[in-house]
Scaffold this motif. Structure first.
Motif, PDB file in Angstrom:
ATOM      1  N   ALA A 212       0.834  -1.198   0.000  1.00 54.12           N
ATOM      2  CA  ALA A 212       0.000   0.000   0.000  1.00 54.12           C
ATOM      3  C   ALA A 212       0.871   1.251   0.000  1.00 54.12           C
ATOM      4  O   ALA A 212       0.630   2.205  -0.741  1.00 54.12           O
ATOM      5  CB  ALA A 212      -0.920  -0.012   1.228  1.00 54.12           C
ATOM      6  N   GLU A 215       2.395   1.794  -3.408  1.00 53.53           N
ATOM      7  CA  GLU A 215       1.450   2.279  -4.418  1.00 53.53           C
ATOM      8  C   GLU A 215       1.078   3.729  -4.200  1.00 53.53           C
ATOM      9  O   GLU A 215       0.946   4.486  -5.165  1.00 53.53           O
ATOM     10  CB  GLU A 215       0.191   1.401  -4.434  1.00 53.53           C
ATOM     11  CG  GLU A 215       0.397   0.172  -5.292  1.00 53.53           C
ATOM     12  CD  GLU A 215      -0.913  -0.378  -5.804  1.00 53.53           C
ATOM     13  OE1 GLU A 215      -1.450   0.181  -6.773  1.00 53.53           O
ATOM     14  OE2 GLU A 215      -1.401  -1.358  -5.215  1.00 53.53           O
ATOM     15  N   THR A 216       0.917   4.138  -2.929  1.00 48.91           N
ATOM     16  CA  THR A 216       0.596   5.547  -2.705  1.00 48.91           C
ATOM     17  C   THR A 216       1.793   6.428  -3.043  1.00 48.91           C
ATOM     18  O   THR A 216       1.651   7.630  -3.202  1.00 48.91           O
ATOM     19  CB  THR A 216       0.150   5.827  -1.253  1.00 48.91           C
ATOM     20  OG1 THR A 216       1.176   5.389  -0.379  1.00 48.91           O
ATOM     21  CG2 THR A 216      -1.139   5.121  -0.922  1.00 48.91           C
ATOM     22  N   ARG A 217       2.984   5.829  -3.140  1.00 53.42           N
ATOM     23  CA  ARG A 217       4.149   6.595  -3.556  1.00 53.42           C
ATOM     24  C   ARG A 217       4.421   6.410  -5.052  1.00 53.42           C
ATOM     25  O   ARG A 217       5.516   6.652  -5.529  1.00 53.42           O
ATOM     26  CB  ARG A 217       5.360   6.217  -2.727  1.00 53.42           C
ATOM     27  CG  ARG A 217       5.238   6.708  -1.290  1.00 53.42           C
ATOM     28  CD  ARG A 217       6.322   6.180  -0.415  1.00 53.42           C
ATOM     29  NE  ARG A 217       7.606   6.794  -0.700  1.00 53.42           N
ATOM     30  CZ  ARG A 217       8.760   6.356  -0.229  1.00 53.42           C
ATOM     31  NH1 ARG A 217       8.762   5.295   0.561  1.00 53.42           N
ATOM     32  NH2 ARG A 217       9.884   6.956  -0.522  1.00 53.42           N
TER      33      ARG A 217
ATOM     34  N   SER C  50      -7.165   7.420   2.178  1.00 55.65           N
ATOM     35  CA  SER C  50      -6.019   7.433   1.266  1.00 55.65           C
ATOM     36  C   SER C  50      -6.234   6.495   0.082  1.00 55.65           C
ATOM     37  O   SER C  50      -5.350   6.374  -0.770  1.00 55.65           O
ATOM     38  CB  SER C  50      -4.748   7.048   2.018  1.00 55.65           C
ATOM     39  OG  SER C  50      -4.893   5.762   2.568  1.00 55.65           O
ATOM     40  N   THR C  52      -6.463   3.179  -0.057  1.00 56.69           N
ATOM     41  CA  THR C  52      -5.938   1.808  -0.054  1.00 56.69           C
ATOM     42  C   THR C  52      -6.987   0.805   0.407  1.00 56.69           C
ATOM     43  O   THR C  52      -6.908  -0.369   0.076  1.00 56.69           O
ATOM     44  CB  THR C  52      -4.692   1.692   0.843  1.00 56.69           C
ATOM     45  OG1 THR C  52      -5.048   2.071   2.164  1.00 56.69           O
ATOM     46  CG2 THR C  52      -3.573   2.591   0.339  1.00 56.69           C
ATOM     47  N   LEU C  77      -6.138   3.628  -7.386  1.00 62.12           N
ATOM     48  CA  LEU C  77      -5.132   4.144  -6.464  1.00 62.12           C
ATOM     49  C   LEU C  77      -4.101   4.985  -7.213  1.00 62.12           C
ATOM     50  O   LEU C  77      -3.658   6.023  -6.738  1.00 62.12           O
ATOM     51  CB  LEU C  77      -4.448   2.964  -5.767  1.00 62.12           C
ATOM     52  CG  LEU C  77      -3.761   3.235  -4.443  1.00 62.12           C
ATOM     53  CD1 LEU C  77      -4.626   4.070  -3.542  1.00 62.12           C
ATOM     54  CD2 LEU C  77      -3.412   1.918  -3.787  1.00 62.12           C
ATOM     55  N   SER C  78      -3.764   4.557  -8.432  1.00 65.99           N
ATOM     56  CA  SER C  78      -2.731   5.273  -9.185  1.00 65.99           C
ATOM     57  C   SER C  78      -3.199   6.687  -9.543  1.00 65.99           C
ATOM     58  O   SER C  78      -2.384   7.570  -9.779  1.00 65.99           O
ATOM     59  CB  SER C  78      -2.376   4.499 -10.449  1.00 65.99           C
ATOM     60  OG  SER C  78      -3.540   4.258 -11.213  1.00 65.99           O
ATOM     61  N   VAL C  81      -2.066   9.256  -6.758  1.00 64.44           N
ATOM     62  CA  VAL C  81      -0.654   9.415  -6.426  1.00 64.44           C
ATOM     63  C   VAL C  81      -0.248  10.878  -6.555  1.00 64.44           C
ATOM     64  O   VAL C  81      -0.555  11.537  -7.542  1.00 64.44           O
ATOM     65  CB  VAL C  81       0.217   8.545  -7.346  1.00 64.44           C
ATOM     66  CG1 VAL C  81       1.693   8.853  -7.122  1.00 64.44           C
ATOM     67  CG2 VAL C  81      -0.069   7.087  -7.091  1.00 64.44           C
ATOM     68  N   GLY C  85      -1.409  11.819   0.273  1.00 68.45           N
ATOM     69  CA  GLY C  85      -0.248  11.179   0.876  1.00 68.45           C
ATOM     70  C   GLY C  85      -0.658  10.409   2.110  1.00 68.45           C
ATOM     71  O   GLY C  85      -1.535  10.841   2.855  1.00 68.45           O
ATOM     72  N   LEU C  86      -0.059   9.225   2.316  1.00 68.74           N
ATOM     73  CA  LEU C  86      -0.386   8.412   3.488  1.00 68.74           C
ATOM     74  C   LEU C  86       0.893   8.103   4.254  1.00 68.74           C
ATOM     75  O   LEU C  86       1.839   7.551   3.701  1.00 68.74           O
ATOM     76  CB  LEU C  86      -1.055   7.105   3.041  1.00 68.74           C
ATOM     77  CG  LEU C  86      -1.235   6.026   4.105  1.00 68.74           C
ATOM     78  CD1 LEU C  86      -2.209   6.486   5.191  1.00 68.74           C
ATOM     79  CD2 LEU C  86      -1.713   4.721   3.492  1.00 68.74           C
ATOM     80  N   VAL C 157       6.704  11.264   2.113  1.00 68.93           N
ATOM     81  CA  VAL C 157       5.374  11.631   1.615  1.00 68.93           C
ATOM     82  C   VAL C 157       5.293  13.136   1.361  1.00 68.93           C
ATOM     83  O   VAL C 157       4.763  13.591   0.349  1.00 68.93           O
ATOM     84  CB  VAL C 157       4.281  11.182   2.612  1.00 68.93           C
ATOM     85  CG1 VAL C 157       2.919  11.642   2.154  1.00 68.93           C
ATOM     86  CG2 VAL C 157       4.314   9.667   2.760  1.00 68.93           C
TER      87      VAL C 157
END
Lengths: 261, 269, 289
Positions: A212, A215-217, C50, C52, C77-78, C81, C85-86, C157
């Motif tokens: 996770a 992917e968020t990065r 976020s 996820t 999710l993409s 981006v 930020g998480l 992040v």
């Protein structure tokens, strides 16, 4: 675990350290291929003597280079001489007798040749590893458009292995400090389970969170990621790599042709 | 997720690269058998080179094809599986047990995420060992890839739903590993890689008049199935211990009924 | 901004909802804190906002979550981006492991987005400086202390300059100095117009930093309001949240008439000191009541 730390964080200032990692990889591959290509024990010995050993001295890593060869090559060589010296199929020229065992000359020369081949293979890669920081290696691959997934997997494994090993060693020491005596095969097996169980399960459980976070990065977001660190390269090195690869391909072609014929 | 190299021609796309790689490995193996390596002219250099080059090329193709197809969660899983391979392999090695058990992570990934992911785990684990412990592991990358690939295929065929068939699968995986690794052991390492016990067994087979490749194959067929059966049992034990949410992140094991239904995976109420 | 409406979620293997009928909004430039006991669903909420959860975990969800006006249900999710930020609870999992130095680890997200090298270097160095990590920039992320890893996770992040930032207990392993750095960074973010959702179990700083506080208990929002209202609520302990000790002391004092009648119960140390000081002054002068 010292080897992991040393090779993953190799630092040094020699000219060999500063070479592009791909040049050193090409060298390791080419020297290995060339060593195997000729059936004469003097040839790999020559490669080792005039290329690999001087390179290790030049890079200032001779002591560790020899240490690693002693640890990994010597045992293989010894076993090779024992197994093939006495038991090579089809050998009959007996040169010595030890009780019921007969040492044969064909076996000894085969063992010598094979041991020297392995010596060159191991030396070439030890040289690469002892003079290359894993981070630089991965950056060089990434500049070559190698899949980010592959680079991620190798880099993460290189860093998680030592981290997890450190934790395992700590637990093991704690167990010994509590006076836990481990003996016998079953005792050893029984001691391993409580040690490794939580460690391994914990590592797997973390996978979802790490994915996770990745992917968020933006992992995999673009097919053209950039790289913060530039890996030094030069026209001379590019030519050198091309020449070495040509040499390796030629050696393989001649050999395959020879075998098939 | 799509691969990273969509611009490559179709005969070099991910799926084909796995196929080409497997083909190269098979051709290499067949070639090694066909040229009768015990003949005077073959032993040593050229045959070893052929084995080395063919297997390395095959492994590279398989890995590049397999890795490009992996979703992010599987990508994050692989380093952990590789770590488990290496750490367990090391602990078993130093504990003096007469086993290897260095493919637990590879088998686990094959079962959870499929043959391609399993193959990538095995091959990359060999690369990591080659980079950190000994380059002697590099030539065996194909064997490790085949272990993961076979585990994934057998999982797809339903072998991992019951412990008894899973143990059988372990035996089959071991047989594949034994046969595939034999040319490397015989020709590249002159039958002297591995542990002292393995070498002694090979020497015994050679002493009874078997050729080098045959001796290495026989040794593999004796030792590997046992080792891999135990590997499978341990991998299954790890799977049982993982929290229920874990397997839900992997479509292969979730949607294909790879494992027996678990009581704690069935929603209550 | 974050808008959550009537949202319920159950994990694929869960027997009861991890979140039930959650309803709240966070405006831009607003810092909203979430408090609650263990298992209240705080981390799940962080995952939901976020993107996820449920995209990566699976599970069944009802209701809507909108971030910057986009419905997360139909946003992969993409697509989030760089925008959302998480920062996760465990920095060990936030660190990708794909890079060998602190500097490169911070750059990882920018590399993935294909940011040019010069711009990347400038942004990374700025973040290193903000979080006091410049001294360890070339060290391996795995050689850092827990607190430094936590700062690194936040930095990795921050560098992506998200407009919505979700932080799940980001200061759990930090000392006072590290804590101050993080809250300073959060203050800067707010000024820049970033929407922040902060999950936190230590409440000392929340009264200063947060604009709004939500209390989660067993997956439901049981209270929301300003820090002054929520943190002084006497039901806090029933909801599994340990109240601040000076708030408790002031409540006991108030029960015996020893707290200034027109003052609300204090949720900061300063307010508590001022209130008790006033009480003591009055007692000294003998004009109490």
């Amino acid at each position: 675990m010292n080897a992991v730390r040393d090779t993953a964080h190799a630092t040094g200032a020699s000219g060999i350290h500063r070479l592009n990692p791909l040049t050193k990889l090409a060298f390791a591959v080419t020297v290995t291929v060339c060593a195997f290509a000729v059936v004469d024990y003097r040839w790999p010995l020559l490669l080792f003597g005039i290329l690999l050993l001087p390179a290790a001295i030049g890079a200032g890593v001779l002591r560790r280079f020899l240490l690693m060869l002693t640890t990994f090559w010597v045992p293989v060589a010894v076993v090779l001489f024992v197994v093939q010296g006495f038991f090579l199929p089809g050998a009959h020229d007996v040169i010595a007798q030890l009780g019921p065992l007969k040492l044969k000359s064909e076996g000894v020369s085969f063992a010598l040749l094979t041991a020297l081949h392995i010596l060159v293979l191991m030396s070439g890669f030890f040289l690469l590893l002892l003079t290359t920081h894993a981070g630089a290696f991965m950056s060089a691959l990434s500049e070559r458009k190698v899949s980010p997934s592959l680079i991620y997997i190798v880099s993460a494994a290189l860093q998680i292995v030592p981290a997890l090993s450190r934790r395992a060693t700590r637990i093991l020491h704690a167990q010994q400090a509590r006076g836990q005596v481990i003996h016998g095969l079953r005792g050893r097996a029984r001691a391993l389970v409580p040690l490794m169980g939580p460690l391994i399960l914990g590592a797997f459980t973390d996978v979802g969170e790490r994915a996770a976070a990745m992917e968020t990065r933006g992992f995999g977001a673009t097919r053209h990621p950039t790289s913060l660190t530039a890996v030094p390269d030069s026209g001379v090195q590019r030519c050198l790599r091309a020449a070495m690869m040509l040499c390796a391909v030629a050696a393989v072609t001649v050999n395959v042709w020879g075998v098939v014929r | 997720m799509a691969g990273f190299n969509r611009s490559t021609p179709s005969w070099l796309n991910e799926r084909w690269r796995i196929g080409w790689g497997t083909g190269v490995v098979l051709v290499t193996y067949a070639g090694l058998i066909a040229v009768r390596p015990t003949s005077e002219h073959g032993v040593g250099g050229p045959i070893a080179l052929l084995a080395l080059v063919g297997y390395t090329l095959g492994a590279l193709l398989i890995v590049s094809g397999a890795v490009a197809r992996l979703p992010p969660t599987t990508v994050a899983l692989l380093p952990v599986a590789i770590t488990v391979n290496i750490v367990m392999g090391k602990i078993v090695y130093f504990s003096g047990l007469p086993l290897q058990l260095d493919s637990i992570g590879t088998v686990l990934v094959g079962v959870v995420a499929g043959p391609a992911a399993g193959a990538a785990t095995g091959a990359l684990a060999s690369v990591i060992v080659g980079m950190t412990i000994t380059p002697g592991a590099l030539p065996y990358a194909v064997t490790a890839a085949m272990i993961g690939f076979t585990a994934g295929m057998l999982a797809r065929a339903g072998f991992f739903r019951r412990l008894s068939t899973a143990v059988l699968a372990g035996g089959l995986i071991g047989a594949v590993a034994g046969v595939v690794s034999a040319p490397i052991t015989a020709f590249v390492f002159g039958n002297a890689s591995g542990s002292v016990g393995q070498s002694a067994l090979i020497a015994t087979f050679q002493a009874f008049g078997n050729g080098m490749l045959k001796a290495a194959t026989l040794q593999g067929l004796v030792a590997d199935p046992l080792d891999k059966a135990l590997t499978v049992v341990l991998a299954m034990a790890i799977l049982k211990g993982l929290p229920p949410g874990f397997l839900h992140r992997f479509p292969f094991v979730r949607d294909r009924h790879i494992l027996a239904p678990r009581a704690d995976l069935v929603r209550v109420g | 901004m974050i808008e959550v409406k009537g949202f319920s979620f159950t994990y694929p293997t869960g027997s009861r909802p991890a979140l039930s009928d959650v309803d709240f909004e966070v405006e831009p430039r607003e810092l909203c804190a979430v408090v609650g006991g263990g298992g209240a669903g705080k981390s799940t909420l962080a995952g939901v906002v976020s993107g996820t959860v449920p995209h990566l975990t699976g599970g069944t969800a009802q209701g809507t979550v909108r971030v910057n006006g986009r419905d997360l249900d139909d946003t992969p999710l993409s697509g989030l981006v760089g925008e959302v930020g998480l920062v996760m609870q465990n920095p060990f999992n936030q660190i990708s492991g794909a890079r060998f130095s602190v500097r490169e680890e911070i750059a990882f997200g920018l590399e993935n987005l294909g940011v040019p090298r010069d711009e990347m270097a400038a942004r990374v160095d700025l973040v290193l400086d903000d979080l006091g990590l410049t001294g360890v920039r070339d060290r391996s992320p795995y050689e850092l202390s827990g607190g430094q890893q936590q700062l690194l996770a936040i930095g990795s992040v921050l560098v992506m300059r998200p407009t919505v930032m979700v932080l799940d207990e980001p200061t759990s392993q930090l000392d006072a100095a590290g804590n101050a750095l993080v809250f300073e960074a959060l203050g800067t973010l707010k000024e820049q117009g970033v929407t922040v959702l902060l999950i936190e179990h230590r409440m000392e700083r929340l009264a200063h930093a947060a604009d709004r506080v939500l209390v989660l208990d067993r997956g439901a929002i049981v209270a929301k309001g300003t820090p002054g209202e929520v943190l002084a609520d006497e039901r806090l302990e029933e909801w599994g949240v340990a109240p601040l000790r000076y708030t408790v002391a002031a409540r006991r004092a108030a029960g015996r008439g020893l707290w200034p009648a027109r003052k609300p119960l204090p949720v900061t140390l300063d307010a508590a000191a001022a209130g008790f000081g006033e009480t003591v002054d009055h007692l000294d002068r003998g004009d109490w009541r």
